[in-house]
Design a protein around this motif. Structure first.
Motif, PDB file in Angstrom:
ATOM      1  N   UNK A 129     -31.859  10.378  28.277  1.00 23.57           N
ATOM      2  CA  UNK A 129     -31.900   9.877  29.923  1.00 23.57           C
ATOM      3  C   UNK A 129     -30.245   9.262  30.000  1.00 23.57           C
ATOM      4  N   UNK A 130     -29.927   9.069  31.310  1.00 22.92           N
ATOM      5  CA  UNK A 130     -28.575   8.729  31.644  1.00 22.92           C
ATOM      6  C   UNK A 130     -28.262   7.243  31.242  1.00 22.92           C
ATOM      7  N   UNK A 131     -27.336   7.009  30.501  1.00 26.05           N
ATOM      8  CA  UNK A 131     -26.740   5.599  30.053  1.00 26.05           C
ATOM      9  C   UNK A 131     -27.592   4.945  28.943  1.00 26.05           C
ATOM     10  N   UNK A 132     -28.573   5.774  28.184  1.00 26.64           N
ATOM     11  CA  UNK A 132     -28.802   5.390  26.844  1.00 26.64           C
ATOM     12  C   UNK A 132     -28.086   5.765  26.024  1.00 26.64           C
ATOM     13  N   UNK A 133     -28.219   5.194  24.724  1.00 22.46           N
ATOM     14  CA  UNK A 133     -27.391   5.518  23.507  1.00 22.46           C
ATOM     15  C   UNK A 133     -27.790   6.636  22.848  1.00 22.46           C
ATOM     16  N   UNK A 134     -27.121   7.542  22.060  1.00 18.83           N
ATOM     17  CA  UNK A 134     -27.343   8.695  21.284  1.00 18.83           C
ATOM     18  C   UNK A 134     -28.998   8.236  20.543  1.00 18.83           C
TER      19      UNK A 134
END
Length: 494
Positions: A129-134
């Motif tokens: 999801x956009x903006x989340x950490x790997x």
């Protein structure tokens, strides 16, 4: 303090301690539906007797803002990190972020997460999801396994909006439904049918959160407990054993580390780096004190495998009620006790103390409640012959409160004060519990000769007299009789 208005709209029991708040709105990414909801909320705040400010003032207590799903905010823009400095506020206000999502997008996200959670192990691509950490996929998978796709989506929304208290508003021209999120993972659903009633209920939920205060200002007193006395105690080893036993029964869920969800510098300035999943404590007669696990917000702690450095000693409560009184132990690491320390000790206030038999040693009177377990789990069923359920005051089922607050501690105290099993020590029921909607269970055991601390609880779990589950009711619930003599939970929302 001015009178709080309780004479309009919602015909449900309210908490007696609500008071007028200073509320301000700071626009974020917009959508016509969000703008309408904000107008409705501000009007309800006014009608309930709150002060709606044109712009944030130094003494602002509540901030409202907006965001859109899948449009992550930079931490430099997020009010959670910037509001106090930007508006020169005297303290950090309670922030609520209204996040808009279209109905089709909501259904797609839920179905996507539902399929991802059906896999035997997390697949990173499923949780991108956009903006989340790997590395967020592991957290989302674990959270989803705990409470379904809505909890995984909750963590996505919170990470993208950079806001713990987020309200996911589902709709296009009209509100279809909304979900109210918090740190512990609550996700009650509000119906959009009847816009005025929807806004009033949401405003009341926000006011309930904002009118509480944390009781985590623990204070160290007295001389440290000498090392030789600590080493003679059996309780530290018993606590370590209880951690392993409860861990084998998967009672504690994994700690949520904020950095695993979203990469934000200086996160500790706004919220703890991690959020621990529960605590437990037991009485030590030799110290006339409660030995409890430490707060997981201080440093990462695995509640399944603790050491003496993960324990703290509570000897009382501060006179102002804002925290516990703690004694340190010589020769070991001393961290603050659990954020639920006050509730663990406060519940003894209205309950009897008892004198133990000679097999326990020559001690003064002890609290009737020996061990206490607070976990973010639910109770699916129990045997009423040996287990007692005690209800909270009715308002807590409609307007829940935050963890580690005075309001939660008082609610738990009042619930256990009703316990017949605890008020009458001769009552054969040895375990007593309550459930905090959207949060979890608090379980207490009495003293039983020949049993280690928490042994009654884990034995009851093993033989089905107390059935623990991952689902937690998000609002009112009841227990109904089953054909096997046990009581089973029934709720509209989990």
């Amino acid at each position: 303090m001015e009178q709080y208005r309780t004479d309009a709209f919602i015909a449900r029991p309210l908490h007696s301690w609500l008071y007028p708040l200073k509320v301000a709105y700071v626009p974020g990414p917009a959508h016509p539906l969000l703008e309408r909801v904000v107008r409705g909320l501000l009007e309800r705040f006014r009608q309930r007797g709150h002060y709606v400010l044109e712009e944030p003032a130094p003494d602002t207590e509540v901030l409202l803002t907006t965001a859109r799903f899948e449009e992550p905010l930079s931490w430099r823009q997020a009010l959670l990190f910037t509001a106090r400095r930007r508006f020169r506020l005297q303290r950090t206000p309670t922030l609520f972020t209204l996040v808009h999502i279209l109905p089709d997008a909501f259904q797609r996200a839920m179905e996507r997460l539902r399929r991802a959670l059906a896999r035997p192990a997390p697949e990173p691509a499923d949780f991108h999801f956009a903006g989340l950490a790997p590395q967020a996929c592991q957290v989302l998978y674990e959270q989803g396994k705990r409470a379904g796709p809505i909890l995984a989506l909750e963590r996505v929304v919170q990470a993208q909006a950079k806001s713990i208290r987020s309200v996911l508003v589902v709709g296009d021209e009209e509100v279809e439904e909304a979900y109210v999120f918090d740190l512990a993972g609550a996700h009650p659903r509000l119906s959009g049918a009847g816009f005025s009633a929807f806004c009033d209920e949401l405003a009341l939920r926000m006011a309930t959160y904002a009118c509480t205060h944390e009781v985590t200002e623990h204070q160290t007193i007295g001389e440290p407990i000498p090392r030789e006395i600590w080493d003679e105690l059996r309780t530290p080893a018993a606590m370590a054993r209880a951690a392993r036993e409860l861990g084998r029964r998967s009672f504690f869920t994994d700690m949520v580390r904020i950095s695993d969800l979203v990469e934000v510098p200086y996160i500790e300035d706004a919220v703890a780096r991690q959020y621990s999943e529960g605590c437990f404590a037991t009485w030590e007669p030799a110290l006339n004190a409660l030995i409890t696990t430490i707060t997981g917000s201080a440093r990462p702690i695995n509640k399944d495998e603790i050491t003496e450095n993960d324990l703290a000693v509570i000897v009382g409560l501060r006179p102002d009620g804002r925290g516990a009184l703690v004694r340190e132990v010589a020769g070991k690491e001393n961290s603050p006790p659990s954020s639920e320390a006050v509730e663990l000790l406060l519940m003894d206030r209205d309950l009897p103390r008892i004198r133990l038999g000679s097999e326990w040693g020559d001690w003064e009177e002890v609290p009737v409640a020996r061990s206490k377990l607070h976990g973010h789990r639910g109770v699916a069923a129990f045997d009423p012959a040996v287990v007692e359920f005690v209800p909270l005051d009715e308002a807590y089922y409609y307007f829940p409160v935050s963890c580690a607050t005075q309001a939660q501690a008082e609610g738990i105290r009042r619930a256990f004060a009703r316990s017949e099993a605890l008020r009458r020590p001769e009552d054969p029921r040895q375990v007593v519990f309550t459930i905090l909607p959207g949060h979890g269970a608090v379980i207490v055991e009495k003293w039983a000769a020949g049993k280690a601390p928490f042994q009654l609880i884990w034995e009851y779990i093993d033989d089905g007299r107390l059935v623990i589950e991952s689902r937690i009711p998000q609002g009112p619930f009841r227990f109904v009789p089953g054909a096997d003599g046990r009581m089973y939970i029934s709720a509209e929302q989990f």
